[in-house]
Write a protein that holds these residues in place. Structure first.
Motif, PDB file in Angstrom:
ATOM      1  N   ASP A  23      30.265 -33.412 -31.240  1.00 42.09           N
ATOM      2  CA  ASP A  23      29.503 -32.159 -31.237  1.00 42.09           C
ATOM      3  C   ASP A  23      28.142 -32.348 -30.577  1.00 42.09           C
ATOM      4  N   ARG A  24      27.538 -33.478 -30.846  1.00 44.28           N
ATOM      5  CA  ARG A  24      26.220 -33.734 -30.255  1.00 44.28           C
ATOM      6  C   ARG A  24      26.339 -33.875 -28.741  1.00 44.28           C
ATOM      7  N   VAL A  25      27.421 -34.490 -28.289  1.00 45.42           N
ATOM      8  CA  VAL A  25      27.637 -34.619 -26.843  1.00 45.42           C
ATOM      9  C   VAL A  25      27.867 -33.244 -26.220  1.00 45.42           C
ATOM     10  N   ARG A  26      28.618 -32.394 -26.920  1.00 43.57           N
ATOM     11  CA  ARG A  26      28.840 -31.031 -26.383  1.00 43.57           C
ATOM     12  C   ARG A  26      27.494 -30.295 -26.241  1.00 43.57           C
ATOM     13  N   ALA A  27      26.617 -30.486 -27.210  1.00 42.67           N
ATOM     14  CA  ALA A  27      25.302 -29.830 -27.146  1.00 42.67           C
ATOM     15  C   ALA A  27      24.480 -30.377 -25.980  1.00 42.67           C
ATOM     16  N   VAL A  42      23.398 -36.373 -18.096  1.00 47.20           N
ATOM     17  CA  VAL A  42      24.037 -36.212 -19.411  1.00 47.20           C
ATOM     18  C   VAL A  42      24.194 -37.582 -20.070  1.00 47.20           C
ATOM     19  N   LEU A  43      24.656 -38.566 -19.309  1.00 49.74           N
ATOM     20  CA  LEU A  43      24.847 -39.895 -19.889  1.00 49.74           C
ATOM     21  C   LEU A  43      23.522 -40.482 -20.369  1.00 49.74           C
ATOM     22  N   HIS A  44      22.464 -40.254 -19.599  1.00 53.60           N
ATOM     23  CA  HIS A  44      21.152 -40.748 -20.044  1.00 53.60           C
ATOM     24  C   HIS A  44      20.747 -40.064 -21.345  1.00 53.60           C
ATOM     25  N   SER A  45      21.020 -38.782 -21.456  1.00 53.90           N
ATOM     26  CA  SER A  45      20.674 -38.063 -22.687  1.00 53.90           C
ATOM     27  C   SER A  45      21.519 -38.552 -23.861  1.00 53.90           C
ATOM     28  N   VAL A  46      22.784 -38.813 -23.594  1.00 49.25           N
ATOM     29  CA  VAL A  46      23.659 -39.336 -24.654  1.00 49.25           C
ATOM     30  C   VAL A  46      23.128 -40.685 -25.130  1.00 49.25           C
ATOM     31  N   LYS A  47      22.763 -41.526 -24.163  1.00 49.29           N
ATOM     32  CA  LYS A  47      22.234 -42.841 -24.527  1.00 49.29           C
ATOM     33  C   LYS A  47      20.945 -42.702 -25.346  1.00 49.29           C
ATOM     34  N   GLU A  48      20.100 -41.768 -24.909  1.00 53.45           N
ATOM     35  CA  GLU A  48      18.828 -41.560 -25.601  1.00 53.45           C
ATOM     36  C   GLU A  48      19.057 -41.083 -27.044  1.00 53.45           C
ATOM     37  N   GLU A  49      19.991 -40.178 -27.199  1.00 49.57           N
ATOM     38  CA  GLU A  49      20.182 -39.604 -28.532  1.00 49.57           C
ATOM     39  C   GLU A  49      21.050 -40.465 -29.444  1.00 49.57           C
ATOM     40  N   LEU A  50      22.132 -40.991 -28.888  1.00 51.33           N
ATOM     41  CA  LEU A  50      23.066 -41.739 -29.741  1.00 51.33           C
ATOM     42  C   LEU A  50      22.838 -43.247 -29.682  1.00 51.33           C
TER      43      LEU A  50
END
Ligand code: FES
Length: 172
Positions: A23-27, A42-50
């Protein structure tokens, strides 16, 4: 594979801290919707958040971005920056680029690997420290350069590295 980063657009991603990784990735993808070449941002944001790109979210990324799973997997595995397992509590990044190599980075790298008992890209068995190599930390004039927990250090010798690894949030 030609995957070029899109134009650098600062766009805040505001996914809910709640919810499954999927869900967080979808957001995150939603926050980049319409961006050209969105996969890398998107991948950088995923890395940053998760903290890492869990292989379990690759199918979600592929579906949301209308890409094949192989394309997403190819990009994730091509860039060392996108680890696929959780990082340690602390992160040590050693510059292996030419200017630092010329002033002793190889000795610092060897000390780090021996002392931590891991190779680059790995985390100590207690989950404490992740060791990474990077190719320039922008500190070429005062190499060897090492970044510990996001803080940059110059002229790092093997002995100084020992001190940095020993000290919690060292002020060396
Ligand atoms: S070459 Fe090491 S910081 Fe640039």
């Amino acid at each position: 594979m030609a995957v070029l980063p899109g134009p650098s657009v600062e766009r805040p991603t505001e996914p809910s801290p709640e919810g499954s990784p999927e869900d967080r990735v979808r957001a995150i993808v939603a926050a980049h919707r319409g961006e050209r070449g969105a996969l890398l941002p998107v991948l950088h944001s995923v890395k940053e958040e998760l903290g890492y790109v869990d292989p379990a979210v690759i199918p979600v990324l592929a579906a949301e971005l209308n890409l094949s799973r192989a394309d997403v997997h190819g990009v994730v595995t091509f860039y060392e920056d996108f680890r696929q397992s959780p990082p340690g509590r602390r992160t040590v990044r050693i510059c292996r680029a030419e200017a630092c190599q010329a002033v002793g980075a190889a000795d610092v790298a060897e000390r780090a690997r021996n002392r931590l008992g891991v190779s680059f890209g790995e985390t100590t068995s207690d989950g404490e420290i992740t060791l990474d190599q990077v190719f320039c930390l922008g500190n070429c004039a005062t190499g060897p350069a090492v970044e510990v927990d996001g803080r940059l250090y110059g002229r790092v010798t093997p002995e100084r590295l020992d001190a940095l690894l020993t000290a919690e949030g060292a002020d060396a």
